[in-house]
Design an enzyme around this catalytic site. Sequence first.
Site, PDB file in Angstrom:
ATOM      1  NE  ARG A   1      -2.377  -1.548   3.320  1.00  0.00           N
ATOM      2  CZ  ARG A   1      -2.058  -2.792   3.697  1.00  0.00           C
ATOM      3  NH1 ARG A   1      -2.358  -3.809   2.926  1.00  0.00           N
ATOM      4  NH2 ARG A   1      -1.455  -3.006   4.832  1.00  0.00           N
TER       5      ARG A   1
ATOM      6  CD  GLU B   1      -2.223  -4.503  15.022  1.00  0.00           C
ATOM      7  OE1 GLU B   1      -3.213  -4.380  15.741  1.00  0.00           O
ATOM      8  OE2 GLU B   1      -2.093  -3.918  13.936  1.00  0.00           O
TER       9      GLU B   1
END
Length: 177
Positions: free
Chosen positions: A63, A100
């Site tokens: 992205r 994460e």
Amino acid sequence: MIFDEYYIKSLIRSVHDWPAPGVIFRDITPLFQSPKAHRMVIDSLIQRYVDTEITHIAALDARGFLPGAVIAYALNKPLVLLRKQGKLPAETETETYDLEYGQATIEVQRGALDPGNSVLLIDDLIATGGTLLAAATLIRRLGAHVYEAAAIIDLPDLGGSTKLQDANIPTFTLCAF
């Protein structure tokens, strides 16, 4: 066009429990489906860096490629791609880092940067900071300097922007959740 943080935040979609349970994924694709929002985001980033000493734009897979390519084009700077492992041909430098929700490895082609280059890192968001810290490690390994890490979104509760600043990497984001 004036940057409107509330408008930008209203277009960022929150996807719960993706890609893993307990994760809230901040989806920027609606920003790029809105020509107004797309222009607002890109123009704001271009204006921030138009009169700086950066020599290269480094965009993170995948992205970060979206704003990174446009910013590099607008600023007339070379674009360096930091890709997921196994996606770049020729010799690469690699760095593994924690996400994460797991672990990953990124790569950069050897010779993509020279000692003394000043690099702007671009990604979609700063979460735990692992991806951008790994990218900074690769850039420094090639002898270049990280000018700043920029993203559309900061997730300050996950501590990534603090980790980057603690590693002497200035950060800039357009909005935070």
